[in-house]
Design a protein around this motif. Structure first.
Motif, PDB file in Angstrom:
ATOM      1  N   LEU A  65      19.515  30.072   1.356  1.00 54.53           N
ATOM      2  CA  LEU A  65      18.089  30.204   1.058  1.00 54.53           C
ATOM      3  C   LEU A  65      17.903  31.386   0.127  1.00 54.53           C
ATOM      4  CD1 LEU A  65      16.388  29.771   4.558  1.00 54.53           C
ATOM      5  CD2 LEU A  65      16.397  28.135   2.673  1.00 54.53           C
ATOM      6  N   GLY A  66      16.843  31.357  -0.675  1.00 52.48           N
ATOM      7  CA  GLY A  66      16.599  32.483  -1.552  1.00 52.48           C
ATOM      8  C   GLY A  66      15.335  32.320  -2.363  1.00 52.48           C
ATOM      9  N   ILE A  67      15.266  33.097  -3.450  1.00 50.50           N
ATOM     10  CA  ILE A  67      14.140  33.042  -4.372  1.00 50.50           C
ATOM     11  C   ILE A  67      14.685  32.832  -5.777  1.00 50.50           C
ATOM     12  CG2 ILE A  67      12.560  34.409  -2.973  1.00 50.50           C
ATOM     13  CD1 ILE A  67      13.328  36.844  -4.653  1.00 50.50           C
ATOM     14  N   PHE A  96      16.728  26.381  -1.922  1.00 51.71           N
ATOM     15  CA  PHE A  96      17.663  26.065  -0.841  1.00 51.71           C
ATOM     16  C   PHE A  96      18.828  25.311  -1.445  1.00 51.71           C
ATOM     17  CE2 PHE A  96      15.364  22.061  -0.848  1.00 51.71           C
ATOM     18  CZ  PHE A  96      16.349  21.123  -0.565  1.00 51.71           C
ATOM     19  N   ARG A  97      20.013  25.561  -0.893  1.00 49.26           N
ATOM     20  CA  ARG A  97      21.229  24.892  -1.346  1.00 49.26           C
ATOM     21  C   ARG A  97      22.046  24.493  -0.121  1.00 49.26           C
ATOM     22  NH1 ARG A  97      18.509  25.486  -5.157  1.00 49.26           N
ATOM     23  NH2 ARG A  97      19.020  26.325  -7.211  1.00 49.26           N
ATOM     24  N   PHE A 105      31.103  19.616  -4.525  1.00 48.42           N
ATOM     25  CA  PHE A 105      29.725  19.248  -4.838  1.00 48.42           C
ATOM     26  C   PHE A 105      28.734  19.936  -3.897  1.00 48.42           C
ATOM     27  CE2 PHE A 105      32.137  15.907  -6.852  1.00 48.42           C
ATOM     28  CZ  PHE A 105      31.504  15.846  -8.088  1.00 48.42           C
ATOM     29  N   TYR A 106      27.542  20.179  -4.413  1.00 45.43           N
ATOM     30  CA  TYR A 106      26.455  20.747  -3.626  1.00 45.43           C
ATOM     31  C   TYR A 106      25.155  20.128  -4.116  1.00 45.43           C
ATOM     32  CZ  TYR A 106      24.846  23.585  -7.533  1.00 45.43           C
ATOM     33  OH  TYR A 106      24.338  23.990  -8.739  1.00 45.43           O
ATOM     34  N   PHE A 107      24.097  20.328  -3.361  1.00 49.87           N
ATOM     35  CA  PHE A 107      22.774  19.895  -3.800  1.00 49.87           C
ATOM     36  C   PHE A 107      21.736  20.846  -3.251  1.00 49.87           C
ATOM     37  CE2 PHE A 107      23.650  17.700   0.137  1.00 49.87           C
ATOM     38  CZ  PHE A 107      22.455  17.744   0.839  1.00 49.87           C
ATOM     39  N   GLY A 108      20.560  20.816  -3.860  1.00 47.06           N
ATOM     40  CA  GLY A 108      19.482  21.684  -3.435  1.00 47.06           C
ATOM     41  C   GLY A 108      18.288  21.539  -4.341  1.00 47.06           C
ATOM     42  N   ALA A 109      17.325  22.447  -4.173  1.00 45.18           N
ATOM     43  CA  ALA A 109      16.109  22.406  -4.983  1.00 45.18           C
ATOM     44  C   ALA A 109      15.436  23.769  -4.991  1.00 45.18           C
ATOM     45  CB  ALA A 109      15.141  21.359  -4.444  1.00 45.18           C
ATOM     46  N   ASP A 110      14.619  23.979  -6.014  1.00 45.67           N
ATOM     47  CA  ASP A 110      13.710  25.116  -6.095  1.00 45.67           C
ATOM     48  C   ASP A 110      12.305  24.540  -5.990  1.00 45.67           C
ATOM     49  OD1 ASP A 110      16.066  26.386  -6.744  1.00 45.67           O
ATOM     50  OD2 ASP A 110      15.460  26.954  -8.768  1.00 45.67           O
ATOM     51  N   LEU A 111      11.471  25.143  -5.150  1.00 43.34           N
ATOM     52  CA  LEU A 111      10.091  24.690  -4.959  1.00 43.34           C
ATOM     53  C   LEU A 111       9.167  25.893  -5.028  1.00 43.34           C
ATOM     54  CD1 LEU A 111      10.737  22.534  -1.773  1.00 43.34           C
ATOM     55  CD2 LEU A 111      10.432  21.665  -4.089  1.00 43.34           C
ATOM     56  N   GLY A 112       8.081  25.776  -5.789  1.00 42.92           N
ATOM     57  CA  GLY A 112       7.152  26.890  -5.885  1.00 42.92           C
ATOM     58  C   GLY A 112       6.045  26.631  -6.870  1.00 42.92           C
ATOM     59  N   TYR A 113       5.715  27.663  -7.643  1.00 40.23           N
ATOM     60  CA  TYR A 113       4.651  27.575  -8.636  1.00 40.23           C
ATOM     61  C   TYR A 113       5.241  27.887  -9.996  1.00 40.23           C
ATOM     62  CZ  TYR A 113       0.015  27.940 -10.715  1.00 40.23           C
ATOM     63  OH  TYR A 113      -1.097  27.729 -11.478  1.00 40.23           O
ATOM     64  N   GLY A 114       4.914  27.084 -11.001  1.00 38.76           N
ATOM     65  CA  GLY A 114       5.359  27.314 -12.365  1.00 38.76           C
ATOM     66  C   GLY A 114       4.203  27.796 -13.229  1.00 38.76           C
ATOM     67  N   LEU A 137       8.876  22.016  -9.267  1.00 36.72           N
ATOM     68  CA  LEU A 137       9.958  21.335  -8.543  1.00 36.72           C
ATOM     69  C   LEU A 137      11.188  21.290  -9.434  1.00 36.72           C
ATOM     70  CD1 LEU A 137      11.024  19.422  -6.249  1.00 36.72           C
ATOM     71  CD2 LEU A 137      10.057  17.553  -7.594  1.00 36.72           C
ATOM     72  N   LYS A 138      12.345  21.689  -8.885  1.00 35.40           N
ATOM     73  CA  LYS A 138      13.594  21.604  -9.643  1.00 35.40           C
ATOM     74  C   LYS A 138      14.740  21.223  -8.696  1.00 35.40           C
ATOM     75  CE  LYS A 138      16.537  24.827 -11.207  1.00 35.40           C
ATOM     76  NZ  LYS A 138      17.130  25.943 -11.912  1.00 35.40           N
ATOM     77  N   PRO A 139      14.937  19.915  -8.450  1.00 36.58           N
ATOM     78  CA  PRO A 139      16.113  19.510  -7.687  1.00 36.58           C
ATOM     79  C   PRO A 139      17.362  19.577  -8.581  1.00 36.58           C
ATOM     80  CG  PRO A 139      14.813  17.601  -8.276  1.00 36.58           C
ATOM     81  CD  PRO A 139      14.063  18.799  -8.761  1.00 36.58           C
ATOM     82  N   GLU A 140      18.506  19.875  -7.967  1.00 36.75           N
ATOM     83  CA  GLU A 140      19.755  19.893  -8.723  1.00 36.75           C
ATOM     84  C   GLU A 140      20.912  19.401  -7.881  1.00 36.75           C
ATOM     85  OE1 GLU A 140      19.759  24.141  -9.848  1.00 36.75           O
ATOM     86  OE2 GLU A 140      21.656  24.317  -8.795  1.00 36.75           O
ATOM     87  N   LEU A 141      21.884  18.836  -8.576  1.00 37.04           N
ATOM     88  CA  LEU A 141      23.126  18.345  -7.980  1.00 37.04           C
ATOM     89  C   LEU A 141      24.243  18.900  -8.839  1.00 37.04           C
ATOM     90  CD1 LEU A 141      24.679  16.391  -6.067  1.00 37.04           C
ATOM     91  CD2 LEU A 141      24.363  14.645  -7.824  1.00 37.04           C
ATOM     92  N   GLY A 142      25.233  19.509  -8.198  1.00 34.08           N
ATOM     93  CA  GLY A 142      26.256  20.147  -9.009  1.00 34.08           C
ATOM     94  C   GLY A 142      27.592  20.315  -8.339  1.00 34.08           C
TER      95      GLY A 142
END
Length: 187
Positions: A65-67, A96-97, A105-114, A137-142
């Motif tokens: 978890l983070g910012i 969150f990741r 492989f990992y997955f996660g997303a960033d959620l907030g205000y742009g 919203l920024k989901p990512e897979l990597g």
């Protein structure tokens, strides 16, 4: 039924964390990276490039978890007689990741205000004003190892329809790829 779903999701996070082999010496880190992508849909912007910075704490070895913040620059394009202006996005988001294994492989997303920054108007030949921002919203897979993350992402700022011009929607979103370097801060 809702409680059952929440219990299953919580158990999945806990299991992923317990089964993961992430290095415990690297619980806190700063992630610094770069991204590039193509606008989707491409009504008023064509491409995007950006820099990301984030702080992440591994709550369990497989769950972080983070910012997150950074800056993404969207290049305006001419469309339907409008000369659309460039626009920038500065997100303020929670991240969150989920890391099923120490490397892989990992997955996660960033959620907030742009926050949208740049020219006040959507287009140089229109009086329509650009919104100040919206839900980010920024989901990512990597793929990751201890030092690097390589990923594909979708980035979107949901602005509503207040700045739409006739025959085009005001959109700030892209699909692209990026990388980040992990700077360990210790336990």
């Amino acid at each position: 039924m809702k409680t059952l779903k929440q219990t299953v999701i919580a158990a999945a996070f806990l299991t992923a964390g317990l089964l993961s082999a992430q290095d415990k010496a690297m619980n806190n880190m700063i992630k610094v990276g770069a991204t590039a992508g193509l606008a989707v849909p491409a009504d008023n912007v064509s491409a995007a490039v950006g820099v990301d910075v984030a702080y992440q704490n591994l709550i369990t070895p497989g769950f972080g978890l983070g910012i997150a913040s950074g800056y993404t620059h969207y290049f305006g394009k001419d469309n339907e007689g409008y000369s659309n202006n460039d626009v920038g996005v500065v997100p303020v988001a929670a991240l969150f990741r989920i890391y099923p294994k120490q490397t892989g492989f990992y997955f996660g997303a960033d959620l907030g205000y742009g926050f949208l920054v740049g020219d006040k108007n959507v287009a140089s030949n229109s009086a329509a004003e650009r919104p100040d921002g919206g839900f980010y919203l920024k989901p990512e897979l990597g793929y990751h190892n201890q030092n690097w993350n390589f990923f594909v992402q979708y980035q979107k700022v949901f602005t509503g329809s207040g700045s739409d011009l006739p025959s085009q929607d005001y959109n700030v979103g892209s699909i692209g790829a990026g990388f980040s370097y992990n700077i360990p801060l210790g336990n």
